[in-house]
Design a protein around this motif. Structure first.
Motif, mmCIF file in Angstrom:
data_model
loop_
_atom_site.group_PDB
_atom_site.id
_atom_site.type_symbol
_atom_site.label_atom_id
_atom_site.label_comp_id
_atom_site.label_asym_id
_atom_site.label_seq_id
_atom_site.Cartn_x
_atom_site.Cartn_y
_atom_site.Cartn_z
ATOM 1 N N UNK A 47 12.021 2.188 11.817
ATOM 2 C CA UNK A 47 12.543 2.733 10.561
ATOM 3 C C UNK A 47 13.164 4.092 10.865
ATOM 4 N N UNK A 48 14.410 4.098 11.306
ATOM 5 C CA UNK A 48 15.038 5.290 11.861
ATOM 6 C C UNK A 48 15.298 6.390 10.838
ATOM 7 N N UNK A 49 15.259 6.061 9.564
ATOM 8 C CA UNK A 49 15.475 7.080 8.543
ATOM 9 C C UNK A 49 14.164 7.609 7.975
ATOM 10 N N UNK A 50 13.055 7.152 8.575
ATOM 11 C CA UNK A 50 11.759 7.528 8.016
ATOM 12 C C UNK A 50 10.776 8.072 9.049
ATOM 13 N N UNK A 51 10.772 7.518 10.245
ATOM 14 C CA UNK A 51 9.733 7.849 11.230
ATOM 15 C C UNK A 51 10.021 9.197 11.888
ATOM 16 N N UNK A 52 9.193 10.163 11.568
ATOM 17 C CA UNK A 52 9.337 11.533 12.064
ATOM 18 C C UNK A 52 8.879 11.636 13.518
ATOM 19 N N UNK B 186 4.488 -0.969 6.500
ATOM 20 C CA UNK B 186 4.374 0.337 5.845
ATOM 21 C C UNK B 186 5.537 1.244 6.234
ATOM 22 N N UNK B 187 5.912 1.244 7.507
ATOM 23 C CA UNK B 187 7.013 2.090 7.967
ATOM 24 C C UNK B 187 8.338 1.678 7.324
ATOM 25 N N UNK B 188 8.578 0.386 7.263
ATOM 26 C CA UNK B 188 9.833 -0.093 6.680
ATOM 27 C C UNK B 188 9.887 0.213 5.187
ATOM 28 N N UNK B 189 8.753 0.113 4.518
ATOM 29 C CA UNK B 189 8.728 0.420 3.093
ATOM 30 C C UNK B 189 8.894 1.913 2.857
ATOM 31 N N UNK B 190 8.367 2.731 3.754
ATOM 32 C CA UNK B 190 8.567 4.186 3.644
ATOM 33 C C UNK B 190 10.053 4.506 3.666
ATOM 34 N N UNK B 191 10.794 3.791 4.503
ATOM 35 C CA UNK B 191 12.240 3.999 4.569
ATOM 36 C C UNK B 191 12.901 3.601 3.250
ATOM 37 N N UNK B 192 12.459 2.482 2.684
ATOM 38 C CA UNK B 192 12.993 2.029 1.395
ATOM 39 C C UNK B 192 12.701 3.050 0.297
ATOM 40 N N UNK B 193 11.493 3.621 0.344
ATOM 41 C CA UNK B 193 11.054 4.563 -0.687
ATOM 42 C C UNK B 193 11.572 5.982 -0.444
ATOM 43 N N UNK B 194 12.286 6.168 0.665
ATOM 44 C CA UNK B 194 12.886 7.468 0.987
ATOM 45 C C UNK B 194 11.831 8.560 1.190
ATOM 46 N N UNK C 260 0.838 -1.204 0.000
ATOM 47 C CA UNK C 260 0.000 0.000 0.000
ATOM 48 C C UNK C 260 0.869 1.249 0.000
ATOM 49 N N UNK C 261 1.960 1.207 0.768
ATOM 50 C CA UNK C 261 2.879 2.346 0.800
ATOM 51 C C UNK C 261 3.462 2.615 -0.587
ATOM 52 N N UNK C 262 3.871 1.567 -1.277
ATOM 53 C CA UNK C 262 4.398 1.722 -2.642
ATOM 54 C C UNK C 262 3.363 2.401 -3.538
#
Length: 314
Positions: free
Chosen positions: A247-252, A225-233, A202-204
């Motif tokens: 997902x440390x590079x994505x979760x605000x 969804x959170x992990x995919x958000x990180x993949x998708x930047x 769904x995130x994709x």
């Protein structure tokens, strides 16, 4: 003479140890105990179940309570909850809307047993219902998304389309609209809380539609969804617990739903010899039921921070 003293000391030691053991057993029997039925996602969801477990762990460490738990992976709620009831706990706790039918049924079958139901409401006299003002916390998340989106498109991912998740959706959409009336909010329900791959898919899809922030309220599906958000930047928001470490590079930030605080308060009440009343308790920002985790990865302007602070104070 020393040998005589040593003889008596050795003889008395087993008696002393037996006395200590008996005292410890009595204390354990006298302590308040809880039986917890987590969600079908089980422990390790970095969300709802883990938050509840932390609350009981804190109560164990600080209040001296004991507890046991079950994980209904096969959706065998009644079987698992009956096992807990047979252990004669002072309170049985059911998590989530899906636990409602089982709690209602067993509350009728065991009218002397006290129950706590999280995230749903029962009219049974021996069930204390605790719900949260998810819309208040999600509104704060929506404000951040609305203020910071560059694409003008953000997404909400729900688990099952039930009232509690719909409150997450409504609050989020209202916050986005308040901060950015021109922004588009994509909404998709996964119809499951247990499928991390579906959350990723769904995130994709939302990224393909231009979303640069997503907010899943979907249990283990949301973890995907959170992990995919990180993949998708792109950026994302956690839910229930502080999910930054998922997902440390994505979760605000995360919308905290303090199930741990609610259950700690329940156990504190019971250890203080206050019986549960079977009432419906609703917890919002003011009652520390919901709130925001620290904001990371992005910088808010002074004016944007002021907007968040004013919303929390209201």
């Amino acid at each position: 003479m020393k040998r005589i003293y040593l003889f008596f000391a050795v003889c008395l030691l087993p008696i002393f140890l037996i006395g200590c053991t008996q005292q410890k057993t009595t204390q354990a029997e006298d302590s308040i105990s809880a039986g917890l039925l987590v969600t079908e996602s089980g422990l390790g969801d970095d969300s709802f179940s883990d938050s509840a477990f932390r609350g009981l762990e804190q109560a164990r460490d600080e209040l001296g309570i004991t507890f046991d738990y079950r994980e209904p992976f096969d959706q065998n709620y009644e079987e698992q909850m009956k096992e807990l009831i047979q252990q004669e706990h002072d309170v049985i706790i059911g998590l989530g809307y899906n636990a409602l039918p089982t709690v209602e049924s067993l509350a009728s079958e065991f009218p002397e047993q006290a129950f706590v139901l999280i995230d749903a409401v029962s009219e049974k006299e021996n069930v204390t219902s605790i719900t949260f003002k998810e819309d208040e916390g999600s509104y704060l998340i929506g404000l951040i998304a609305g203020m910071k989106t560059k694409s003008g498109v953000v997404g909400f991912i729900g688990g099952e389309e039930i009232p509690v998740v719909q409150r997450f959706e409504e609050g989020f959409k209202q916050g986005v609209e308040k901060a950015n009336p021109d922004a588009e909010v994509l909404v998709t329900y996964a119809n499951t809380f247990d499928d991390d791959q579906k959350g990723a898919d769904i995130t994709k899809e939302m990224v393909d539609q231009g979303a640069d922030y997503v907010f899943p309220a979907a249990g283990f599906t949301g973890v995907g969804a959170l992990k995919e958000a990180e993949v998708q930047n792109i950026y994302a928001f956690g839910v229930d617990s502080d999910q930054f470490f998922v997902a440390e590079e994505s979760v605000v930030s995360s919308m905290l739903k303090n199930v741990n605080v609610a259950l700690y308060d329940v156990m504190e009440q019971l250890t203080g010899d206050q019986a549960l009343s079977g009432e419906h308790i609703t917890l919002g920002v003011e009652q520390n039921g919901v709130g925001l985790a620290p904001i990371r990865l992005i910088n808010l302007t002074e004016e944007q921070q002021k907007t968040i602070d004013q919303a929390q104070n209201q």
